[in-house]
Design a protein around this motif. Structure first.
Motif, mmCIF file in Angstrom:
data_model
loop_
_atom_site.group_PDB
_atom_site.id
_atom_site.type_symbol
_atom_site.label_atom_id
_atom_site.label_comp_id
_atom_site.label_asym_id
_atom_site.label_seq_id
_atom_site.Cartn_x
_atom_site.Cartn_y
_atom_site.Cartn_z
ATOM 1 N N PRO A 1 11.147 9.309 -18.442
ATOM 2 C CA PRO A 1 11.736 8.377 -17.457
ATOM 3 C C PRO A 1 11.387 8.746 -16.020
ATOM 4 N N PHE A 2 11.373 10.046 -15.757
ATOM 5 C CA PHE A 2 11.026 10.489 -14.396
ATOM 6 C C PHE A 2 9.587 10.102 -14.055
ATOM 7 N N ALA A 3 8.681 10.331 -15.032
ATOM 8 C CA ALA A 3 7.266 10.013 -14.784
ATOM 9 C C ALA A 3 7.077 8.521 -14.537
ATOM 10 N N ILE A 4 7.736 7.700 -15.374
ATOM 11 C CA ILE A 4 7.577 6.255 -15.231
ATOM 12 C C ILE A 4 8.185 5.763 -13.919
ATOM 13 N N SER A 5 9.355 6.285 -13.594
ATOM 14 C CA SER A 5 10.003 5.854 -12.348
ATOM 15 C C SER A 5 9.220 6.304 -11.124
ATOM 16 N N THR A 6 8.387 7.344 -11.290
ATOM 17 C CA THR A 6 7.539 7.811 -10.190
ATOM 18 C C THR A 6 6.223 7.053 -10.144
ATOM 19 N N ILE A 7 5.595 6.896 -11.318
ATOM 20 C CA ILE A 7 4.273 6.263 -11.383
ATOM 21 C C ILE A 7 4.354 4.773 -11.061
ATOM 22 N N PHE A 8 5.373 4.104 -11.568
ATOM 23 C CA PHE A 8 5.448 2.655 -11.383
ATOM 24 C C PHE A 8 5.446 2.244 -9.903
ATOM 25 N N PRO A 9 6.281 2.861 -9.044
ATOM 26 C CA PRO A 9 6.224 2.479 -7.626
ATOM 27 C C PRO A 9 4.863 2.771 -6.995
ATOM 28 N N VAL A 10 4.221 3.865 -7.436
ATOM 29 C CA VAL A 10 2.896 4.192 -6.898
ATOM 30 C C VAL A 10 1.892 3.109 -7.268
ATOM 31 N N VAL A 11 1.934 2.667 -8.540
ATOM 32 C CA VAL A 11 1.027 1.609 -8.988
ATOM 33 C C VAL A 11 1.272 0.327 -8.196
ATOM 34 N N VAL A 12 2.542 -0.036 -8.033
ATOM 35 C CA VAL A 12 2.884 -1.255 -7.290
ATOM 36 C C VAL A 12 2.444 -1.148 -5.836
ATOM 37 N N PHE A 13 2.676 0.026 -5.223
ATOM 38 C CA PHE A 13 2.281 0.222 -3.825
ATOM 39 C C PHE A 13 0.763 0.124 -3.666
ATOM 40 N N PHE A 14 0.035 0.803 -4.563
ATOM 41 C CA PHE A 14 -1.433 0.764 -4.486
ATOM 42 C C PHE A 14 -1.933 -0.662 -4.690
ATOM 43 N N TRP A 15 -1.339 -1.368 -5.635
ATOM 44 C CA TRP A 15 -1.744 -2.758 -5.908
ATOM 45 C C TRP A 15 -1.556 -3.630 -4.674
ATOM 46 N N SER A 16 -0.391 -3.530 -4.031
ATOM 47 C CA SER A 16 -0.105 -4.389 -2.879
ATOM 48 C C SER A 16 -0.852 -3.964 -1.627
ATOM 49 N N TRP A 17 -1.141 -2.641 -1.506
ATOM 50 C CA TRP A 17 -1.765 -2.124 -0.280
ATOM 51 C C TRP A 17 -3.287 -2.226 -0.325
ATOM 52 N N LYS A 18 -3.870 -1.909 -1.470
ATOM 53 C CA LYS A 18 -5.328 -1.854 -1.563
ATOM 54 C C LYS A 18 -5.930 -2.986 -2.384
ATOM 55 N N VAL A 19 -5.422 -3.199 -3.568
ATOM 56 C CA VAL A 19 -6.077 -4.128 -4.481
ATOM 57 C C VAL A 19 -5.987 -5.568 -3.992
ATOM 58 N N VAL A 20 -4.788 -6.019 -3.636
ATOM 59 C CA VAL A 20 -4.617 -7.427 -3.271
ATOM 60 C C VAL A 20 -5.423 -7.798 -2.017
ATOM 61 N N PRO A 21 -5.342 -7.045 -0.889
ATOM 62 C CA PRO A 21 -6.115 -7.441 0.291
ATOM 63 C C PRO A 21 -7.620 -7.405 0.072
ATOM 64 N N TYR A 22 -8.107 -6.422 -0.694
ATOM 65 C CA TYR A 22 -9.554 -6.283 -0.867
ATOM 66 C C TYR A 22 -10.078 -7.140 -2.009
ATOM 67 N N ALA A 23 -9.485 -6.990 -3.190
ATOM 68 C CA ALA A 23 -9.929 -7.791 -4.319
ATOM 69 C C ALA A 23 -9.593 -9.260 -4.114
ATOM 70 N N GLY A 24 -8.564 -9.528 -3.291
ATOM 71 C CA GLY A 24 -8.187 -10.916 -3.042
ATOM 72 C C GLY A 24 -9.310 -11.713 -2.415
ATOM 73 N N ASP A 25 -10.044 -11.131 -1.476
ATOM 74 C CA ASP A 25 -11.181 -11.815 -0.861
ATOM 75 C C ASP A 25 -12.214 -12.197 -1.912
ATOM 76 N N ALA A 26 -12.559 -11.217 -2.754
ATOM 77 C CA ALA A 26 -13.554 -11.477 -3.797
ATOM 78 C C ALA A 26 -13.030 -12.488 -4.803
ATOM 79 N N ALA A 27 -11.755 -12.342 -5.178
ATOM 80 C CA ALA A 27 -11.168 -13.241 -6.169
ATOM 81 C C ALA A 27 -11.240 -14.690 -5.707
ATOM 82 N N ARG A 28 -10.949 -14.930 -4.455
ATOM 83 C CA ARG A 28 -10.884 -16.303 -3.960
ATOM 84 C C ARG A 28 -12.264 -16.871 -3.653
ATOM 85 N N TYR A 29 -13.198 -16.017 -3.189
ATOM 86 C CA TYR A 29 -14.519 -16.564 -2.858
ATOM 87 C C TYR A 29 -15.392 -16.727 -4.104
ATOM 88 N N LEU A 30 -15.300 -15.795 -5.033
ATOM 89 C CA LEU A 30 -16.195 -15.818 -6.192
ATOM 90 C C LEU A 30 -15.685 -16.705 -7.322
#
Length: 462
Positions: A149-178
């Motif tokens: 439970p500790f690992a999941i409660s730690t990893i999950f916010p990290v995954v969500v943060f990375f997704w919203s901070w890095k993946v969406v702004p960068y991959a979003g450009d490619a996703a919408r143009y391509l």
């Protein structure tokens, strides 16, 4: 009107780019610090207001005249498109990634299969974490070790943060143009329309006799689209009238002959590729000489281009990409040839194919007059070099000059370092591709790279 200038249009890549950030560093690398083209006391550039792009956020960077007066001046422009790609949604990115990941392994290029599989595992793992976090109260399961439970409660916010901070702004450009989904079409239209409008404005100004398009990352796909759709939009009557000129028809005949020799060559001769590229330049020069030039894009330069994964990003399979090229949806260098119905030996990319007098290149032939150069870092272990980039000649034709830049040491992620002045090999190669000295022959243009490299080695050994 004074001596005409060269216009260089730089098209930035993905991410939350700020206007002029890309252009400033680019100009520093290819002009301000290049002593092979500009004297130290004349290397200063100026930022001037210019509404060629229609944006008050952008300016052009212009160079000074050389002391001898012989070197052409250059105006650098940035085509800025990031503002059309704001408000990315996670669902848009996820839908695009799902399209790329949920497919038969046979449709994934061999070079991408390992990273495709790794990405698929990561996405499944992240989904599993999300579901567990949302629906399972792990502490009530007494058989579950307390660290889970500790690992999941730690990893999950990290995954969500990375997704919203890095993946969406960068991959979003490619996703919408391509991805030509209905919700993305308006943004794709605006970007292409504004890019074409910028180049058309520069063409009509009567200040420039050459325009160079430089696209980095996703910007390389945008640059390719601009070349494609601008050529599609040329006035056919004006093009027909231009080709009445014997000199233009002679240049077209030569570029077609050199192109045919290149595609029939199984030895992959560099000499034949160089000959083809030299005839492209000659044909471009002849088109310039008409009273109102129709086409001023002399070069397309792609840096770190995802076009190297076109069969994965722009098509369903390699066969689908090949079919779309055959249908002339995606132009190649050399352009696709047609065969005469009456003479099977007669092959042209201009029409009417039977004519020996006046012909014009077909709608997918911008690379009859535009030279295409591609720079890329190879990738190693997905972490070093540039996994996004790659060679393009295999997919888009042997007329493309692929310049492989070694990763170098210390090894690192190189996708954003094509004009980093700390990476000498990349900057030397980029300067040659731009050819701001206006050398006419392929050998002469790239001879400079060898000379600069030797000079650099001498300095290091001193």
């Amino acid at each position: 009107m004074g001596k005409k200038k060269t216009a260089v249009v730089v098209i930035h890549g993905v991410g939350e780019q700020r206007p002029m950030d890309t252009l400033t560093g680019f100009v520093k690398a290819v002009w301000n610090e290049d002593r092979g083209i500009v004297e130290a006391d004349r290397s200063k550039t100026y930022s001037k207001p210019d509404l060629a792009s229609g944006s008050f956020e952008l300016r052009r960077i212009t160079t000074r005249q050389s002391s001898s007066g012989k070197r052409k001046r250059v105006d650098f422009f940035e085509f800025y498109w990031a503002h059309h790609m704001n408000n990315h949604s996670a669902s848009t990115v996820f839908s695009w990634l799902a399209e790329l990941l949920i497919r038969h392994p046979d449709t994934v290029p061999r070079s991408l299969r390992s990273i495709w599989l790794a990405s698929l595992v990561i996405v499944v793992f992240a989904l599993a974490l999300s579901l567990i976090h949302a629906f399972v109260d792990l502490p009530i399961l007494v058989w579950v070790p307390p660290w889970i439970p500790f690992a999941i409660s730690t990893i999950f916010p990290v995954v969500v943060f990375f997704w919203s901070w890095k993946v969406v702004p960068y991959a979003g450009d490619a996703a919408r143009y391509l991805s030509p989904r209905p919700e993305n079409v308006a943004a794709r239209q605006k970007i292409r329309r504004e890019g074409i409008a910028l180049v058309n404005t520069l063409t009509q100004r009567d200040e420039y006799d050459r325009i160079v398009l430089v696209g980095h990352s996703l910007g390389s796909v945008i640059a390719y689209d601009i070349v494609n759709f601008m050529w599609n939009g040329l006035n056919k009557d004006a093009l027909q009238n231009a080709h009445i000129t014997p000199e233009i028809m002679t240049a077209l005949d030569k570029v077609e002959g050199a192109a045919l020799a290149l595609i029939n060559d199984t030895s992959k001769s560099i000499a034949k590729r160089n000959t083809y590229r030299n005839t492209q330049r000659k044909y471009f020069e002849e088109l310039q000489k008409i009273a109102q030039p129709l086409w001023l894009i002399s070069d397309l330069i792609t840096l770190g281009s995802p076009l190297s994964k076109a069969e994965f990003l722009l098509a369903e399979t390699e066969t689908d990409l090949s079919n779309r090229i055959d249908r002339r949806e995606f132009p190649t260098s050399p352009p696709k040839f047609e065969q005469s119905n009456t003479d099977k030996e007669r092959r042209k990319f201009s029409y009417p194919i039977e004519s020996d007098e006046t012909r014009i290149p077909h709608h997918a032939a911008p690379f009859s007059a535009t030279v295409w150069t591609n720079l890329y870092f190879p990738s190693k272990y997905f972490l070093y070099g540039d996994i996004i980039s790659g060679a393009l000649s295999k997919r888009f034709g042997p007329g493309i000059r692929d310049e492989k830049i070694e990763i170098g040491k210390p090894a690192g992620f190189r996708h954003t370092q094509y004009w980093d002045t700390k990476i000498d090999a990349a900057v030397r190669t980029l300067r040659c591709a731009l050819n701001l000295r206006e050398d006419k022959s392929e050998d002469k243009i790239w001879e400079r790279k060898v000379i600069d490299e030797q000079t650099s080695i001498s300095k290091e050994n001193f």
